[in-house]
Design a protein around this motif. Structure first.
Motif, mmCIF file in Angstrom:
data_model
loop_
_atom_site.group_PDB
_atom_site.id
_atom_site.type_symbol
_atom_site.label_atom_id
_atom_site.label_comp_id
_atom_site.label_asym_id
_atom_site.label_seq_id
_atom_site.Cartn_x
_atom_site.Cartn_y
_atom_site.Cartn_z
ATOM 1 N N HIS A 58 17.622 -3.706 -34.127
ATOM 2 C CA HIS A 58 17.215 -5.107 -34.207
ATOM 3 C C HIS A 58 18.337 -6.007 -33.706
ATOM 4 O O HIS A 58 19.511 -5.680 -33.837
ATOM 5 N N SER A 59 17.956 -7.141 -33.155
ATOM 6 C CA SER A 59 18.987 -8.056 -32.676
ATOM 7 C C SER A 59 19.500 -8.918 -33.837
ATOM 8 O O SER A 59 18.767 -9.233 -34.770
ATOM 9 N N LEU A 60 20.777 -9.241 -33.759
ATOM 10 C CA LEU A 60 21.428 -10.115 -34.730
ATOM 11 C C LEU A 60 22.316 -11.066 -33.952
ATOM 12 O O LEU A 60 23.209 -10.631 -33.227
ATOM 13 N N ASN A 61 22.025 -12.350 -34.066
ATOM 14 C CA ASN A 61 22.825 -13.371 -33.409
ATOM 15 C C ASN A 61 23.466 -14.224 -34.493
ATOM 16 O O ASN A 61 22.769 -14.732 -35.370
ATOM 17 N N ILE A 62 24.795 -14.345 -34.439
ATOM 18 C CA ILE A 62 25.517 -15.161 -35.405
ATOM 19 C C ILE A 62 26.184 -16.295 -34.643
ATOM 20 O O ILE A 62 27.043 -16.058 -33.793
ATOM 21 N N ILE A 63 25.763 -17.506 -34.938
ATOM 22 C CA ILE A 63 26.373 -18.697 -34.338
ATOM 23 C C ILE A 63 27.525 -19.092 -35.243
ATOM 24 O O ILE A 63 27.315 -19.405 -36.418
ATOM 25 N N MET A 64 28.739 -19.046 -34.712
ATOM 26 C CA MET A 64 29.914 -19.235 -35.548
ATOM 27 C C MET A 64 30.593 -20.579 -35.324
ATOM 28 O O MET A 64 30.663 -21.062 -34.196
#
Length: 89
Positions: A58-64
């Motif tokens: 699964h994709s996981l995008n973390i905007i930091m």
């Protein structure tokens, strides 16, 4: 999903069940733009989430936030690896 401004141990404990549920269902985006403080427990949770996403496909995008990136760098972690730019998820 949004991270709180203060990502301490209590925040990581509270965030974990929701994160786990979302990771098992599919793509996840975590908004950390408002994070002003992040502790070791939340860093570990996000790193674990990255590994789980990779293993499950699964994709996981973390905007930091800048603070998150600086804290990761100071801890010896590559912000791109956690955020998703350096490790496939």
């Amino acid at each position: 999903m949004s991270l709180p401004t203060r990502c301490d141990r209590a925040a990581a404990i509270a965030f974990h069940p929701e994160l786990r549920t979302h990771l098992l269902k599919g793509p996840v985006e975590i908004d950390g733009r408002d994070v002003a403080q992040i502790g070791q427990a939340m860093l570990q949770l996000l790193l674990s989430a990255r590994q789980t996403a990779t293993k499950t496909g699964h994709s996981l995008n973390i905007i930091m936030s800048e603070k998150m990136c600086a804290t990761l760098s100071n801890a010896g972690a590559d912000p791109d690896m956690v955020g998703g730019n350096g490790m496939p998820s």
